[in-house]
Design a protein around this motif. Structure first.
Motif, PDB file in Angstrom:
ATOM      1  N   GLU A 117       7.794   3.508  10.203  1.00  0.00           N
ATOM      2  CA  GLU A 117       7.587   2.785   8.936  1.00  0.00           C
ATOM      3  C   GLU A 117       7.228   3.739   7.810  1.00  0.00           C
ATOM      4  O   GLU A 117       7.804   3.690   6.728  1.00  0.00           O
ATOM      5  CB  GLU A 117       6.496   1.732   9.123  1.00  0.00           C
ATOM      6  CG  GLU A 117       6.285   0.883   7.882  1.00  0.00           C
ATOM      7  CD  GLU A 117       5.298  -0.244   8.117  1.00  0.00           C
ATOM      8  OE1 GLU A 117       4.969  -0.932   7.149  1.00  0.00           O
ATOM      9  OE2 GLU A 117       4.872  -0.421   9.284  1.00  0.00           O
ATOM     10  N   ASP A 118       6.267   4.631   8.038  1.00  0.00           N
ATOM     11  CA  ASP A 118       5.864   5.595   7.017  1.00  0.00           C
ATOM     12  C   ASP A 118       6.491   6.942   7.379  1.00  0.00           C
ATOM     13  O   ASP A 118       5.926   7.744   8.114  1.00  0.00           O
ATOM     14  CB  ASP A 118       4.335   5.712   6.963  1.00  0.00           C
ATOM     15  CG  ASP A 118       3.869   6.582   5.803  1.00  0.00           C
ATOM     16  OD1 ASP A 118       4.716   6.963   4.962  1.00  0.00           O
ATOM     17  OD2 ASP A 118       2.662   6.900   5.747  1.00  0.00           O
ATOM     18  N   ASN A 119       7.705   7.180   6.860  1.00  0.00           N
ATOM     19  CA  ASN A 119       8.451   8.366   7.256  1.00  0.00           C
ATOM     20  C   ASN A 119       8.636   9.374   6.131  1.00  0.00           C
ATOM     21  O   ASN A 119       9.577  10.165   6.142  1.00  0.00           O
ATOM     22  CB  ASN A 119       9.827   7.961   7.793  1.00  0.00           C
ATOM     23  CG  ASN A 119      10.664   7.243   6.739  1.00  0.00           C
ATOM     24  OD1 ASN A 119      10.212   6.996   5.628  1.00  0.00           O
ATOM     25  ND2 ASN A 119      11.888   6.922   7.092  1.00  0.00           N
ATOM     26  N   ALA A 120       7.750   9.343   5.136  1.00  0.00           N
ATOM     27  CA  ALA A 120       7.901  10.259   4.002  1.00  0.00           C
ATOM     28  C   ALA A 120       7.797  11.715   4.452  1.00  0.00           C
ATOM     29  O   ALA A 120       8.602  12.563   4.066  1.00  0.00           O
ATOM     30  CB  ALA A 120       6.840   9.955   2.935  1.00  0.00           C
ATOM     31  N   ASN A 121       6.797  12.026   5.292  1.00  0.00           N
ATOM     32  CA  ASN A 121       6.637  13.405   5.756  1.00  0.00           C
ATOM     33  C   ASN A 121       7.790  13.812   6.663  1.00  0.00           C
ATOM     34  O   ASN A 121       8.292  14.945   6.584  1.00  0.00           O
ATOM     35  CB  ASN A 121       5.318  13.547   6.514  1.00  0.00           C
ATOM     36  CG  ASN A 121       5.048  14.973   6.945  1.00  0.00           C
ATOM     37  OD1 ASN A 121       4.991  15.884   6.124  1.00  0.00           O
ATOM     38  ND2 ASN A 121       4.884  15.199   8.238  1.00  0.00           N
ATOM     39  N   ALA A 122       8.261  12.901   7.506  1.00  0.00           N
ATOM     40  CA  ALA A 122       9.385  13.211   8.394  1.00  0.00           C
ATOM     41  C   ALA A 122      10.655  13.461   7.592  1.00  0.00           C
ATOM     42  O   ALA A 122      11.437  14.374   7.918  1.00  0.00           O
ATOM     43  CB  ALA A 122       9.599  12.064   9.382  1.00  0.00           C
ATOM     44  N   ARG A 123      10.882  12.691   6.530  1.00  0.00           N
ATOM     45  CA  ARG A 123      12.067  12.901   5.710  1.00  0.00           C
ATOM     46  C   ARG A 123      11.982  14.217   4.953  1.00  0.00           C
ATOM     47  O   ARG A 123      12.989  14.895   4.740  1.00  0.00           O
ATOM     48  CB  ARG A 123      12.247  11.734   4.740  1.00  0.00           C
ATOM     49  CG  ARG A 123      12.652  10.444   5.437  1.00  0.00           C
ATOM     50  CD  ARG A 123      13.035   9.339   4.484  1.00  0.00           C
ATOM     51  NE  ARG A 123      11.920   8.872   3.686  1.00  0.00           N
ATOM     52  CZ  ARG A 123      11.777   9.090   2.392  1.00  0.00           C
ATOM     53  NH1 ARG A 123      12.670   9.808   1.733  1.00  0.00           N
ATOM     54  NH2 ARG A 123      10.736   8.622   1.733  1.00  0.00           N
ATOM     55  N   SER A 248       6.373   7.682  -2.278  1.00  0.00           N
ATOM     56  CA  SER A 248       6.135   6.568  -1.360  1.00  0.00           C
ATOM     57  C   SER A 248       7.327   5.635  -1.407  1.00  0.00           C
ATOM     58  O   SER A 248       8.038   5.550  -2.418  1.00  0.00           O
ATOM     59  CB  SER A 248       4.863   5.808  -1.750  1.00  0.00           C
ATOM     60  OG  SER A 248       4.717   4.641  -0.975  1.00  0.00           O
ATOM     61  N   ALA A 249       7.563   4.929  -0.307  1.00  0.00           N
ATOM     62  CA  ALA A 249       8.659   3.959  -0.261  1.00  0.00           C
ATOM     63  C   ALA A 249       8.281   2.642  -0.925  1.00  0.00           C
ATOM     64  O   ALA A 249       9.143   1.802  -1.174  1.00  0.00           O
ATOM     65  CB  ALA A 249       9.077   3.710   1.189  1.00  0.00           C
ATOM     66  N   GLN A 281       8.576 -10.465   2.997  1.00  0.00           N
ATOM     67  CA  GLN A 281       8.846  -9.156   2.389  1.00  0.00           C
ATOM     68  C   GLN A 281       7.661  -8.625   1.575  1.00  0.00           C
ATOM     69  O   GLN A 281       7.622  -7.435   1.255  1.00  0.00           O
ATOM     70  CB  GLN A 281      10.073  -9.236   1.459  1.00  0.00           C
ATOM     71  CG  GLN A 281      11.369  -9.588   2.159  1.00  0.00           C
ATOM     72  CD  GLN A 281      11.575 -11.091   2.240  1.00  0.00           C
ATOM     73  OE1 GLN A 281      10.685 -11.878   1.902  1.00  0.00           O
ATOM     74  NE2 GLN A 281      12.766 -11.505   2.676  1.00  0.00           N
ATOM     75  N   TRP A 282       6.706  -9.490   1.228  1.00  0.00           N
ATOM     76  CA  TRP A 282       5.571  -9.046   0.408  1.00  0.00           C
ATOM     77  C   TRP A 282       4.640  -8.185   1.252  1.00  0.00           C
ATOM     78  O   TRP A 282       4.316  -8.517   2.399  1.00  0.00           O
ATOM     79  CB  TRP A 282       4.826 -10.270  -0.137  1.00  0.00           C
ATOM     80  CG  TRP A 282       3.736  -9.923  -1.109  1.00  0.00           C
ATOM     81  CD1 TRP A 282       3.826  -9.116  -2.190  1.00  0.00           C
ATOM     82  CD2 TRP A 282       2.391 -10.398  -1.073  1.00  0.00           C
ATOM     83  NE1 TRP A 282       2.621  -9.049  -2.837  1.00  0.00           N
ATOM     84  CE2 TRP A 282       1.715  -9.824  -2.181  1.00  0.00           C
ATOM     85  CE3 TRP A 282       1.682 -11.243  -0.227  1.00  0.00           C
ATOM     86  CZ2 TRP A 282       0.378 -10.071  -2.449  1.00  0.00           C
ATOM     87  CZ3 TRP A 282       0.355 -11.506  -0.501  1.00  0.00           C
ATOM     88  CH2 TRP A 282      -0.297 -10.920  -1.595  1.00  0.00           C
ATOM     89  N   ASP A 283       4.157  -7.090   0.683  1.00  0.00           N
ATOM     90  CA  ASP A 283       3.310  -6.150   1.432  1.00  0.00           C
ATOM     91  C   ASP A 283       1.819  -6.353   1.165  1.00  0.00           C
ATOM     92  O   ASP A 283       1.014  -5.458   1.432  1.00  0.00           O
ATOM     93  CB  ASP A 283       3.707  -4.705   1.097  1.00  0.00           C
ATOM     94  CG  ASP A 283       3.484  -4.362  -0.374  1.00  0.00           C
ATOM     95  OD1 ASP A 283       3.059  -5.252  -1.144  1.00  0.00           O
ATOM     96  OD2 ASP A 283       3.746  -3.206  -0.753  1.00  0.00           O
ATOM     97  N   CYS A 305       5.973  -8.299  -8.241  1.00  0.00           N
ATOM     98  CA  CYS A 305       5.581  -8.410  -6.839  1.00  0.00           C
ATOM     99  C   CYS A 305       5.929  -7.110  -6.129  1.00  0.00           C
ATOM    100  O   CYS A 305       6.881  -6.429  -6.509  1.00  0.00           O
ATOM    101  CB  CYS A 305       6.255  -9.606  -6.163  1.00  0.00           C
ATOM    102  SG  CYS A 305       8.025  -9.741  -6.490  1.00  0.00           S
ATOM    103  N   THR A 306       5.164  -6.759  -5.120  1.00  0.00           N
ATOM    104  CA  THR A 306       5.319  -5.480  -4.445  1.00  0.00           C
ATOM    105  C   THR A 306       5.900  -5.669  -3.051  1.00  0.00           C
ATOM    106  O   THR A 306       5.746  -6.723  -2.428  1.00  0.00           O
ATOM    107  CB  THR A 306       3.966  -4.757  -4.325  1.00  0.00           C
ATOM    108  OG1 THR A 306       3.050  -5.603  -3.592  1.00  0.00           O
ATOM    109  CG2 THR A 306       3.394  -4.455  -5.695  1.00  0.00           C
ATOM    110  N   ALA A 307       6.559  -4.601  -2.565  1.00  0.00           N
ATOM    111  CA  ALA A 307       7.136  -4.593  -1.220  1.00  0.00           C
ATOM    112  C   ALA A 307       7.044  -3.181  -0.660  1.00  0.00           C
ATOM    113  O   ALA A 307       6.843  -2.209  -1.395  1.00  0.00           O
ATOM    114  CB  ALA A 307       8.579  -5.075  -1.243  1.00  0.00           C
ATOM    115  N   ALA A 308       7.205  -3.076   0.646  1.00  0.00           N
ATOM    116  CA  ALA A 308       7.019  -1.795   1.324  1.00  0.00           C
ATOM    117  C   ALA A 308       8.197  -0.857   1.163  1.00  0.00           C
ATOM    118  O   ALA A 308       8.059   0.344   1.368  1.00  0.00           O
ATOM    119  CB  ALA A 308       6.753  -2.018   2.816  1.00  0.00           C
ATOM    120  N   SER A 309       9.376  -1.377   0.787  1.00  0.00           N
ATOM    121  CA  SER A 309      10.551  -0.524   0.626  1.00  0.00           C
ATOM    122  C   SER A 309      11.451  -1.134  -0.434  1.00  0.00           C
ATOM    123  O   SER A 309      11.279  -2.296  -0.842  1.00  0.00           O
ATOM    124  CB  SER A 309      11.307  -0.390   1.950  1.00  0.00           C
ATOM    125  OG  SER A 309      11.856  -1.628   2.350  1.00  0.00           O
TER     126      SER A 309
END
Length: 373
Positions: A117-123, A248-249, A281-283, A305-309
């Motif tokens: 889910e949190d792949n910023a460092n991996a990318r 951040s995504a 979809q809301w985070d 409204c905010t979302a994770a991606s």
């Protein structure tokens, strides 16, 4: 049999055969030991597996080169054999080094999976590793080819003559190769500075898409409708573009409506809260509804409204737009935007008492960004 034993090459060939057998056994034994000793390291094991085949060729060639160097200089064809073995050894060593870089890159990427889910460092690691490893492999191949060329006696003279008369040709070649070197340097800058990464969401030339691949000369952007946009690496150094997932995504999505001045805001705000809180979809970060602008006929209502991606943000915006529009059509249809057209009852006369007011209702305006926004 006596002829074979007395042949000038007999002892040399026997030594060569023994050298090949010994180095082959050493290679297999070393591979088994190293694989067992490095089971806890994904990266090291990836390197060992990558160099298994080229190392199995390079080690015997190194042993053979030692045998040829120790052979008598008066053996027939010994110089040609030494030269040929030297060329093969340079090629094998270059192959080993290239596979070391490739194996290290693959192991490093495998150690940082991007399917989380949190792949910023991996990318970030994926982008840097791919770009730098490809550049390093290209440099190694060029160096290996140059070293093989330098083993030929005539190559040095040829190089000197080319350098002596390469003034104009060098200028023309430099101008012709400018895009190549520009993309190469841009690739290194992208790998180090990270303006883009694999799977980043970008807006480039008005197109919305994800970074699918970064090569040594171009970037493949997968557009939302499955088209591919091919962009030179230098573009991302020289021109501005939007990166929605730089740090951040998570994204903040917006939905705009235009309604009549008589529309009550409190029921709209309550309905937005119900829609957003029920949306998967809301985070859980933020949402609100505000009147952000007015015209001579309508007022502009904005929902945030905010979302994770980015994908979830787009789906959430569509959901809010559809359900809030349905709510207004069901509960407050009289406050959707109206345009009043006045037609004269009699030709040639404009009199307030003789005007027939005909009201034409337009479809509700749900102005939202296109899929690329």
């Amino acid at each position: 049999m006596n002829y074979v034993v007395s042949h000038p090459w007999f002892q040399t060939w026997v030594a060569a055969l023994i050298a090949v057998l010994v180095t082959t056994l050493i290679h297999r034994a070393a591979q088994m030991v190293l694989m067992r000793a490095t089971r806890s390291s994904i990266t090291v094991q990836a390197v060992i597996q990558a160099v298994r085949t080229p190392a199995g060729i390079a080690l015997p060639l190194m042993a053979l080169q030692a045998v040829w160097q120790g052979a008598p200089d008066d053996l027939r064809y010994i110089d040609k054999v030494r030269h040929l073995n030297g060329l093969l050894l340079i090629a094998a060593i270059t192959w080993v080094l290239v596979r070391v870089v490739q194996g290290f890159a693959n192991g490093l990427i495998a150690s940082h999976p991007v399917d989380v889910e949190d792949n910023a460092n991996a990318r970030r690691i994926l982008t840097q590793t791919r770009v730098i490893s490809r550049s390093a492999m290209t440099v190694l191949v060029v160096i290996g080819a140059a070293m093989m060329l330098l083993t030929f006696p005539g190559a040095k003279q040829l190089g000197a003559s080319l350098l002596a008369s390469a003034g104009l040709i060098g200028i023309v070649g430099g101008l012709a190769a400018k895009p190549v070197f520009s993309n190469f340097i841009s690739g290194l800058q992208i790998a180090l500075a990270q303006p883009i990464r694999i799977d980043d969401v970008l807006i480039v030339e008005g197109e919305w898409g994800r970074v699918e691949e970064i090569t040594g000369s171009y970037v493949v952007l997968r557009i939302w409708d499955d088209r591919r946009l091919i962009i030179p690496l230098s573009y991302f150094i020289e021109k501005p573009f939007q990166n929605w997932t730089r740090s951040s995504a998570q994204l903040l999505g917006s939905v705009f409506f235009y309604v009549d001045f008589g529309m009550p805001i409190a029921p709209l705000r309550a309905e937005v809260e119900r829609i957003v809180r029920a949306a998967p979809q809301w985070d859980q970060r933020f949402f609100n509804l505000q009147v952000t602008d007015t015209t001579e006929r309508t007022m502009q209502v904005r929902v945030l409204c905010t979302a994770a991606s980015s994908g979830q943000a787009f789906d959430l915006r569509c959901l809010v737009r559809e359900e809030l529009l349905a709510f207004m059509q069901r509960e407050y249809p009289q406050y959707l935007p109206l345009h009043r057209l006045h037609t004269e009852e009699r030709a040639g006369r404009v009199d307030g008492n003789n005007l027939d007011a005909a009201t034409v209702r337009n479809d509700a305006l749900a102005a939202g960004p296109s899929p690329a926004a």
